[in-house]
Structures are given as structure tokens and as C-alpha cells.
Design an enzyme around this catalytic site. Sequence first.
Site, PDB file in Angstrom:
ATOM      1  CE1 TYR A   1       2.014  -1.667  -0.777  1.00  0.00           C
ATOM      2  CE2 TYR A   1       1.307   0.065  -2.272  1.00  0.00           C
ATOM      3  CZ  TYR A   1       1.059  -1.112  -1.585  1.00  0.00           C
ATOM      4  OH  TYR A   1      -0.158  -1.715  -1.718  1.00  0.00           O
TER       5      TYR A   1
ATOM      6  CE  LYS B   1      -1.818  -1.381   3.497  1.00  0.00           C
ATOM      7  NZ  LYS B   1      -0.716  -0.783   2.752  1.00  0.00           N
TER       8      LYS B   1
ATOM      9  NE  ARG C   1     -16.225  16.166  -6.365  1.00  0.00           N
ATOM     10  CZ  ARG C   1     -16.482  17.406  -6.790  1.00  0.00           C
ATOM     11  NH1 ARG C   1     -15.666  18.404  -6.470  1.00  0.00           N
ATOM     12  NH2 ARG C   1     -17.543  17.654  -7.519  1.00  0.00           N
TER      13      ARG C   1
HETATM   14  C1  PLP Z   1      -0.450  -0.219   1.455  1.00  0.00           C
HETATM   15  C2  PLP Z   1       0.575   0.809   1.260  1.00  0.00           C
HETATM   16  C3  PLP Z   1       0.374   1.885   0.389  1.00  0.00           C
HETATM   17  C4  PLP Z   1      -0.868   2.022  -0.473  1.00  0.00           C
HETATM   18  O1  PLP Z   1      -2.001   2.238   0.287  1.00  0.00           O
HETATM   19  P1  PLP Z   1      -3.479   1.789  -0.177  1.00  0.00           P
HETATM   20  O2  PLP Z   1      -4.314   2.198   0.977  1.00  0.00           O
HETATM   21  O3  PLP Z   1      -3.431   0.304  -0.388  1.00  0.00           O
HETATM   22  O4  PLP Z   1      -3.789   2.520  -1.435  1.00  0.00           O
HETATM   23  C5  PLP Z   1       1.373   2.846   0.282  1.00  0.00           C
HETATM   24  N1  PLP Z   1       2.522   2.745   0.995  1.00  0.00           N
HETATM   25  C6  PLP Z   1       2.758   1.710   1.828  1.00  0.00           C
HETATM   26  C7  PLP Z   1       4.050   1.665   2.573  1.00  0.00           C
HETATM   27  C8  PLP Z   1       1.800   0.712   1.989  1.00  0.00           C
HETATM   28  O5  PLP Z   1       2.050  -0.320   2.821  1.00  0.00           O
END
Ligand code: PLP
Length: 390
Positions: free
Chosen positions: A108, A205, A55
Site C-alpha cells: 500500500y 475499509k 488514551r
Molecule cells: C487504506 C489502507 C491502509 C491505511 O489505512 P488508513 O486507515 O487509511 O490509515 C493500509 N493498508 C492497506 C492495504 C490499505 O488499503
Amino acid sequence: MSKKDYLKDAKLSTRVINIGIDTDTAHGAVMPPIYLSSNYTFEGFGKKRTFDYARSGNPTREVVSEVIAELEGGIGAVMTASGMAAIDLLWQPLEKGNNRVVAPHDCYGGTQRQLNARAKQGLIDLVYVDQGDDAAVLKALSQPTAMLLIETPSNPLMRVVDLQKLIDLGHKAGAKVAVDNTFLSPALQNPIKFGADFVVHSTTKYINGHSDVIGGALVCTTAEDLTLYRWWANCVGSTAPAFDSYLTLRGVRTLFVRIKQQQQSAQAVAEYLESHPVVSKVFYPGLKSHPQHDLAARQQAGFGAMMSFELKGGLDAVKAVLDVVDLFSLAESLGGVESLIVHPASMTHAAMSPEAQATAGITGGLLRLSIGLEDADDLIKALARALSVV
Ligand SMILES: *Cc1c(COP(=O)(O)O)cnc(C)c1O
């Protein structure tokens, strides 16, 4: 030449490949191995090794954090179990009396939900502002502020805000400035160059890029903050799992070539859509018609691969198109090798009230695209087939 020397002048696209390669001392493995063990032996009484418990620290997580910190120009990064966990770390050390947070009104959706929940608890004192409105920003930052959060380009309308200007204003208000750089990735935008104190990512992403990991990163610019946020990530237990770190490391190696191809296709798709008679508007910073095209060209190394567009026929046209569209998967998320189409009003932004959607400019006729690595001609053909029904 030692590694350090030959990498001094190397481009980021070289360093992203090189970090961690050929460092295994046990077997000479070229690729850094994945360490799944949850615990590590002490050499003896009082003799802790680098790692003791996964962790708090894990060698695989360390390598990917090094890569992301390098890409963003930070001194280190905390890898978390999701993008939301990385953003939530930002608020953890704030204390009563110095917990004012200024955030974009169109950030977001998950970030908005989290900010609202943290504000309701009293952990933060929250102010939303349209960061493209200079007067509103000045007003919001006229009081001492602990943290300014910036997100550019915005989701789903791809509004671009001036990083240099906002970061300077944030610092003048005594705030630390964090930029959510998820939409462009460090290959196309480096907020630390403009003075940002933190960069946050949903590594889910573009950084991982293969739609098979949920993860996040918080990049720090001072040793003090890195120690602080590592402490908090360990304290609340939100550090990234080893296997996810391994997949993210595998994914980020190809970030530059992926995004280069994806944004080239995106430009072609955006130009095609802009010329289409059933489309009323296209929101893509790479188009001359985009209101912040010049600003985007100035502060970004490219225009990215996200866009949205509005159909003249509104919601009815959207339903008809989504019924027949192929090649693009109807799914949330973005930044993967596969192209995606999303209806923000009923999917990604469904949690917003109709009034809030209207204020943000999210209409029923709006669709968002994440352009993947398929051939651009095929993507355009797929859109042509789908748009022919309206
Ligand atoms: C998807 C996203 C998040 C959140 O991320 P997760 O990995 O889904 O928790 C935060 N900011 C933006 C701009 C995003 O596209």
C-alpha cells in the site's frame, strides 16, 4: 448455559454479533453503550478501576478490539486512530541492531511512504522484495530479520502470495511476521491460521464498511506482544477515539453479510468485464484466468470484492470512461457499501514515480473497482454505459 459455553462451537459470524451484547449492568442496555468520558474516577486512594484515562483505555474501544481479535483468532487487538497508525506501531519497539524489515515491493502506497520515512530516520533497516519471487524472498530473508510484512492480495493488481510459505520463511529468518489483511477482511482470510504473529487492518475499509471512519487495528497473538503494543499506543497517543470505536463496532457486526453479497456481485462484474471487447485484462482472483486463482481458492474463504481492469485504449479511454461513469463514485478508499472507481496511476498510486509504476505494472489504462452493495445488475449496466463511449 453460560455465554462462554454456548459460544464455544458458534461460528465467527455469530460471535461477531454476540460480543458485548447484553453486558450492560447499569441499565440492561442490549447494545453496549458508548463511553465518551475522557477520564474515570478512582474508587478511593490507591484504588484504580479498570479504566482511568481514555488514551490508555476506553470501554467502547475494548469491545470493538475484542471483536476484531476474535475474528482474526488473536488474543487481543490494539485499536488505533488509522490503519497507518496501526502499521507504525509495528516499528516502534524495534531497536538498533535488530530492526531489519522486509516488506512487499508493491505494498500500500501509504505504507511505502511510512517505511521510507522510518528508514530515512534510521528507525528501521528496510528491504523491499517481490514476495511472489521465491529466489528474491530467500535472498532477502538470508539475513537475520526483525519483521516481515506481507500484504495479500496486492493493491491494485490483486496479486496473491503464499501466506504459509512466506510466514514459514520469515520465522526461519528469526522474524516476526505481520500481515496487512485489509483487502479481504477477517471474513475471508485469517493469516494467524498460517502462523502470522500479527495482523494489521485499516478498519476504515471492510471492517467498518460504511466509509465514515478512519481507523486501524493491530491484532496480537501473545500476551507479551499485546502488552508491549498497548504500551506503545498509549505512549505515542495513537489509540482510537471512542466515537470511531462505536461506529466501527456498529459496522463490523454486518461484515459477513456485506462481504458475502459484495463478492458475489464482484464475481459477476469481473466476468462481465472479462468478456468486454474494450477491456484487455481483468485482475480478480475469482477468475480462472487469474495467475494465482488456485492459491487464492486455497488460502482464502472467498475472492473478495476488489478488482482492477485495463482498457485497450489506455489513458485516453480511461478519461472518456471516467467522464461519463455513473453509479460508481470516482474516489479513493474501498470496502464501503458504495461502489467506487479509481485511476491508480493518477490517484492512489500517484506518489510512485512513473518508473516505479511501470515496474509494479500500473499502467495509464488501469482502473480499480471496489464493489459495494448496489444490485449487481445495476453495476453492470453502469459499466456497460461507461464502456460504450470508447
Ligand atoms: C487504506 C489502507 C491502509 C491505511 O489505512 P488508513 O486507515 O487509511 O490509515 C493500509 N493498508 C492497506 C492495504 C490499505 O488499503
